[in-house]
Design a protein around this motif. Structure first.
Motif, short mmCIF file in Angstrom:
data_model
loop_
_atom_site.label_atom_id
_atom_site.label_comp_id
_atom_site.label_asym_id
_atom_site.label_seq_id
_atom_site.Cartn_x
_atom_site.Cartn_y
_atom_site.Cartn_z
N PHE A 155 50.95 60.28 63.99
CA PHE A 155 49.77 61.07 63.59
C PHE A 155 49.15 60.73 62.24
O PHE A 155 48.09 61.23 61.91
N TYR A 156 49.79 59.89 61.43
CA TYR A 156 49.23 59.57 60.12
C TYR A 156 48.81 58.10 60.02
O TYR A 156 48.73 57.54 58.94
N ALA A 157 48.53 57.47 61.17
CA ALA A 157 48.21 56.04 61.16
C ALA A 157 47.04 55.72 60.24
O ALA A 157 47.09 54.76 59.46
N ALA A 158 45.98 56.52 60.31
CA ALA A 158 44.79 56.22 59.50
C ALA A 158 45.01 56.53 58.03
O ALA A 158 44.47 55.83 57.16
N TYR A 159 45.80 57.57 57.74
CA TYR A 159 46.05 57.94 56.34
C TYR A 159 47.05 56.99 55.68
O TYR A 159 46.72 56.28 54.73
N ALA A 160 48.27 56.95 56.21
CA ALA A 160 49.28 56.06 55.63
C ALA A 160 48.85 54.59 55.78
O ALA A 160 49.08 53.77 54.89
N GLY A 161 48.20 54.29 56.90
CA GLY A 161 47.71 52.92 57.09
C GLY A 161 46.65 52.54 56.08
O GLY A 161 46.56 51.38 55.66
N GLY A 162 45.86 53.52 55.65
CA GLY A 162 44.85 53.26 54.62
C GLY A 162 45.45 53.11 53.24
O GLY A 162 44.90 52.40 52.39
N LYS A 163 46.58 53.76 53.01
CA LYS A 163 47.26 53.63 51.72
C LYS A 163 48.15 52.39 51.65
O LYS A 163 48.42 51.87 50.56
N ALA A 164 48.63 51.92 52.81
CA ALA A 164 49.57 50.80 52.82
C ALA A 164 49.05 49.55 52.10
O ALA A 164 49.82 48.89 51.40
N PRO A 165 47.77 49.16 52.25
CA PRO A 165 47.31 47.96 51.55
C PRO A 165 47.44 48.04 50.03
O PRO A 165 47.53 47.01 49.36
N VAL A 166 47.47 49.27 49.49
CA VAL A 166 47.54 49.44 48.04
C VAL A 166 48.85 48.86 47.49
O VAL A 166 48.89 48.39 46.35
N GLU A 167 49.90 48.85 48.31
CA GLU A 167 51.15 48.24 47.87
C GLU A 167 50.93 46.76 47.54
O GLU A 167 51.44 46.26 46.54
N HIS A 168 50.21 46.06 48.39
CA HIS A 168 49.99 44.64 48.10
C HIS A 168 48.94 44.45 47.01
O HIS A 168 49.06 43.53 46.19
N PHE A 169 47.92 45.30 46.97
CA PHE A 169 46.98 45.23 45.85
C PHE A 169 47.75 45.34 44.53
O PHE A 169 47.46 44.63 43.56
N THR A 170 48.72 46.25 44.51
CA THR A 170 49.53 46.49 43.30
C THR A 170 50.35 45.25 42.94
O THR A 170 50.40 44.85 41.77
N ARG A 171 50.99 44.66 43.94
CA ARG A 171 51.79 43.47 43.67
C ARG A 171 50.92 42.31 43.17
O ARG A 171 51.25 41.62 42.21
N ALA A 172 49.80 42.09 43.86
CA ALA A 172 48.93 40.98 43.49
C ALA A 172 48.37 41.17 42.08
O ALA A 172 48.37 40.23 41.27
N ALA A 173 47.90 42.37 41.79
CA ALA A 173 47.32 42.63 40.47
C ALA A 173 48.39 42.51 39.38
O ALA A 173 48.11 42.02 38.28
N ALA A 174 49.61 42.95 39.67
CA ALA A 174 50.69 42.84 38.69
C ALA A 174 50.93 41.38 38.32
O ALA A 174 51.12 41.04 37.14
N LYS A 175 50.91 40.48 39.31
CA LYS A 175 51.07 39.06 39.04
C LYS A 175 49.88 38.49 38.28
O LYS A 175 50.04 37.70 37.34
N GLU A 176 48.69 38.87 38.70
CA GLU A 176 47.49 38.30 38.11
C GLU A 176 47.22 38.79 36.68
O GLU A 176 46.68 38.05 35.85
N LEU A 177 47.60 40.03 36.41
CA LEU A 177 47.28 40.64 35.11
C LEU A 177 48.47 40.64 34.16
O LEU A 177 48.33 41.02 32.99
N GLY A 178 49.63 40.20 34.64
CA GLY A 178 50.82 40.22 33.80
C GLY A 178 50.68 39.39 32.55
O GLY A 178 51.24 39.74 31.50
N GLU A 179 49.93 38.30 32.62
CA GLU A 179 49.77 37.45 31.44
C GLU A 179 49.03 38.15 30.31
O GLU A 179 49.06 37.68 29.17
#
Length: 257
Positions: A155-179
């Motif tokens: 029942f939460y496919a659209a909600y949790a599914g919409g939040k799930a990409p933020v995990e990778h946005f977070t990882r990618a930004a952490a790598k890109e902005l860490g410097e």
């Protein structure tokens, strides 16, 4: 060595007018933040935003309320530009924006899907993007997601599914902005005792959620209380800067990964 205290820092909080966002704003002002830009989405939240701004000013912080529909990239860009003009370049950017939909996948319309992805994923992507462009070096970015990212549930496919990409946005930004010394994190609270929770749930579901966490008997509501989430946000955007690229589930043992 970089200063990771909150004292004297400039903060931008998306969804900062009320509930968790409003409490985070007050907490960071009480910790010595020099200025806080409080974003709100629509006119229905303006009174709460103004109330929060007044509370921040009483705590000694410069504060301003800024309205924007963050589902449009241009609006996110303008929000950051307006915040910089009003209170200065941010050191801390926190995004609490989200929308819940509890519904079987077979009943979700294309319009509902598009709205959920726009609010939960698109707005988060462009918020992190603009934070990366505008934050001072050694800044902090934090996005509120959901503990449902650690759940196996219907029942939460659209909600949790919409939040799930933020995990990778977070990882990618952490790598890109860490410097630049910028840490990027996501926090997934459990079901929170706020006005956003109850309309999406029937009484049976509310009763279940109030007993589902390992520590539910020790919570005043059985749910995740916003007061229990705020200290973790405070830590991540200050002394907890060494945590980056991570999603932390703050839920009293409701779900885990």
């Amino acid at each position: 060595m970089a200063d990771h205290s909150i004292q004297g820092k400039v903060v931008l909080i998306a969804g900062g007018a009320k509930n968790l966002g409003g409490l985070i704003a007050r907490d960071l002002a009480a910790q010595g933040a020099a200025a806080v830009a409080v974003h709100y989405n629509s006119n229905s939240s303006k009174a709460e935003a103004d109330k929060t701004v007044a509370a921040l000013q009483e705590l000694g912080a410069k504060a301003v309320a800024l309205q924007a529909d963050l589902t449009r990239a241009g609006a996110v860009e303008k929000l950051f530009a307006d915040a910089v003009a009003a209170v200065g370049k941010p050191d801390i950017a926190i995004n609490t924006v989200g929308k819940v939909l509890k519904k079987p996948m077979v009943e979700i319309s294309e319009a509902e899907y598009d709205e959920m992805m726009a609010v939960n994923a698109k707005s988060a992507f462009f918020f992190i993007k603009e934070a990366g462009r505008h934050l001072n070096d050694n800044g902090k970015i934090c996005t509120i997601v959901t503990s449902l990212l650690g759940a196996f549930t219907p029942f939460y496919a659209a909600y949790a599914g919409g939040k799930a990409p933020v995990e990778h946005f977070t990882r990618a930004a952490a790598k890109e902005l860490g410097e630049r010394g910028i840490s990027v994190t996501a926090v997934g609270p459990g079901p929170m005792d706020t006005p956003f929770f109850y309309p999406a749930e029937g009484q049976d579901a509310v009763n279940y959620h109030k007993t589902a966490a390992a520590l539910s008997p020790f919570s005043k509501t059985g749910l995740t209380d916003i007061e229990d989430v705020v200290p973790f946000i405070r830590h991540l955007v200050s002394d907890g800067w060494w945590i980056t690229g991570q999603t932390l589930l703050i839920n009293g043992g409701y779900t885990t990964k």
